[in-house]
Design an enzyme around this catalytic site. Structure first.
Site, short mmCIF file in Angstrom:
data_model
loop_
_atom_site.label_atom_id
_atom_site.label_comp_id
_atom_site.label_asym_id
_atom_site.label_seq_id
_atom_site.Cartn_x
_atom_site.Cartn_y
_atom_site.Cartn_z
N TRP A 118 0.81 -1.22 0.00
CA TRP A 118 0.00 0.00 0.00
C TRP A 118 0.84 1.27 0.00
O TRP A 118 0.30 2.37 -0.11
CB TRP A 118 -0.96 0.01 1.20
N GLU A 126 9.62 -8.92 -3.14
CA GLU A 126 10.32 -7.69 -2.69
C GLU A 126 9.74 -7.37 -1.31
O GLU A 126 8.61 -6.89 -1.21
CB GLU A 126 10.04 -6.52 -3.64
N LEU A 127 10.52 -7.61 -0.27
CA LEU A 127 9.93 -7.61 1.07
C LEU A 127 10.47 -6.47 1.95
O LEU A 127 11.01 -5.49 1.45
CB LEU A 127 10.15 -8.98 1.70
N CYS A 129 10.42 0.95 1.93
CA CYS A 129 11.22 -0.24 2.29
C CYS A 129 12.70 0.10 2.47
O CYS A 129 13.41 -0.60 3.17
CB CYS A 129 11.04 -1.33 1.24
N GLU A 168 11.19 -4.06 11.52
CA GLU A 168 10.87 -2.91 10.67
C GLU A 168 9.79 -2.07 11.35
O GLU A 168 8.73 -2.59 11.73
CB GLU A 168 10.37 -3.41 9.31
#
Ligand code: NAD
Length: 479
Positions: free
Chosen positions: A148, A247-248, A281, A381
């Site tokens: 998002w 893609e984390l 990220c 994170e």
């Protein structure tokens, strides 16, 4: 507005489905509802994408690229509308949303540029009158699952190369920020991209997303999102050995050496921590300071953090709201837990509730002084405006601290010494390094995470490569 889904070139009214409400994170106003798509809806989209794929792949690559260029032109033309849609559903300030629309155009046009770079190989055989030929072929139906935080740009980042390679595409537009993906579908139709080539579903990851991953006719899953969801997708995909590009999450270390330019490092850290309310990220998630410059950096960074003006993103504040209530609460509890565990609050921001912030999910910047690198605030994170600072004595210990992480997406270092840069480049266990600069990838680069930050990568020629499978032919012409 009750949004429909876009499948096989048409809008399908899903009023019979459960509806998910979409709200503006700045004022909690109602933006509309989307369909909570089921496995049946997924199957309808997969059938359409699978049926459209052979004809799409049979077109010359340059014709597919032309279609994307047309789409890019329409996106450019509608920049203002798309940017305002992003502000309303996601909460980033308007100028950053305009930047996201620009990135969307870049992803599409760069994908189009790669149309003339699709090559094969001819290899010498061990046998006489024989050649070995390797050609690239599209994988088939590609599923795009997006986060998002950049819902429009991430969709383009995946659909561009997927379509140019000759695949068809199904986007699951994230349920928190689904509208920009549906607006993109409107432009896809206007650009004349054939029915079934690009489809958009709405709904939840564990339902519609999982059905897309496990469907026997989807061939590749390109996902951007949390490591938690990445692990679930990996498990679901295992049953049919789906090709995955994940893609984390990240936990980027931001190292400032004693010879680094402190003013520039402070400016870059401010951008790298607070842009998009810390929801990138590649954000600077933990800041390591050489003891010799630590006081100066801390003082200047605190001043910059205090200056961040939190407020209405449509009026171009420095920082808008967090994307949702649960996300804001998660950050607030991480701050409280870190302080309870011994972090010293140099600037105690967090939940904002006063005048002007009665509605919405607001946080102000928090800066913490930390001494334990294994504390959750240094390991998990945050994805919000929280900057933990920690001191170190020399390069070796800074690199050790930086590498003490499950994540491996991006890392920063500030130094004027070429030898230190080389040592850092060789020792940092991260897929993307920013040396003496803030974050921000370019479309011709390669955005790739190591460890729990993902498998595969995106952008440029290496990202494009993922959208092909290869076929080897042994050709004997002796007979
Ligand atoms: P999320 O994991 O909740 O969702 C991402 C996508 O996966 C969505 O489309 C969702 O529907 C789908 N999904 C979730 N669970 C699923 C399941 N069980 N099966 C199938 N699909 C499923 O991610 P988010 O909260 O939207 O995004 C925030 C995260 O994204 C952060 O961790 C951030 O670091 C990461 N991110 C990474 C990058 C990158 O390039 N590495 C870029 C942007 C964001």
């Amino acid at each position: 507005m009750d949004y429909a889904i876009f499948v096989n070139g048409d809008w399908h009214d899903m009023s019979a489905r459960d509806r998910i409400a979409v709200t503006n994170p700045a004022d909690e106003s109602h933006l509309g509802t989307i369909a909570d798509c089921t496995a049946d809806d997924v199957d309808m989209a997969v059938q359409a994408a699978a049926a459209a794929q052979p004809a799409w792949a049979a077109l010359p690559a340059i014709a597919r690229a032309d279609a994307l260029r047309k789409l890019a032109a329409l996106v450019t033309e509608r920049t203002d509308h798309l940017a305002r849609t992003l502000v309303r559903e996601q909460g980033k300030p308007l100028d950053q949303a305009i930047g996201e629309v620009g990135a969307t155009v870049n992803f599409l046009t760069h994908a189009a540029e790669n149309a003339r770079r699709i090559t094969g190989e001819i290899i010498a055989s061990d046998n006489p009158q024989e050649e070995i030929l390797i050609r690239r072929q599209p994988r088939g139906v590609v599923v795009g699952l997006t986060a998002w935080n950049y819902p429009l740009a991430l969709a383009a980042r995946k659909m561009g190369p997927a379509l140019v390679a000759g695949n068809t595409f199904i986007l699951l537009s994230h349920e928190i920020t689904p509208i920009s993906g549906l607006e993109l579908a409107r432009l896809v139709k206007e650009a004349g991209i054939p029915a079934g080539v690009f489809n958009v579903l709405t709904g939840r990851g564990p339902v519609a997303g999982a059905a897309l991953v496990s469907h026997p006719q989807t061939d590749m899953i390109s996902m951007t999102g949390s490591s938690r969801a990445g692990v679930e997708i990996y498990r679901t995909a295992a049953d049919r050995l789906k090709f995955l590009s994940l893609e984390l999450g990240g936990k980027a270390p931001f190292i400032v050496m004693d010879d680094g330019d402190v003013d520039k490092a402070v400016a870059a850290a401010t951008v790298a921590r607070y842009t998009n309310c810390g929801q990138i990220c590649t954000c600077a998630e933990r800041i390591y300071l050489h003891r010799a410059i630590a006081d100066e950096f801390t003082e200047k960074f605190l001043a910059a953090s205090r200056k961040i003006q939190v407020g209405d993103p449509m009026a171009n504040s420095d920082m808008g709201p967090k994307v949702s209530g649960p996300e804001a609460q998660k950050v607030e509890s991480m701050i409280a837990a870190a302080i309870k565990d011994g972090a010293e609050p140099l600037l105690r921001g967090g939940a904002l509730t006063g005048e002007g912030f009665e509605k919405g999910h607001w946080l102000s910047p928090t800066v913490l002084e930390v001494t334990d690198n294994m504390a959750p605030i240094m390991q998990q994170e945050v994805f919000g405006p929280v900057a933990p600072l920690m001191r170190f004595d020399d390069l070796e210990s800074a690199l050790t601290l930086a590498n003490q992480s499950d994540f491996g997406l991006s890392a920063y270092i500030w130094t004027a010494d070429m030898r230190r840069i080389q040592v850092a480049r060789h020792q940092l266990q991260f897929g993307e390094l920013y040396i003496n600069r803030a974050n921000g990838e370019q479309v011709q680069g390669y955005h790739t995470g190591w460890g729990m930050s993902g498998t595969g990568g995106e952008d440029g020629i290496h990202g494009f490569e993922a959208y092909f499978k290869k076929q080897t032919t042994y050709l004997d012409w002796s007979a």
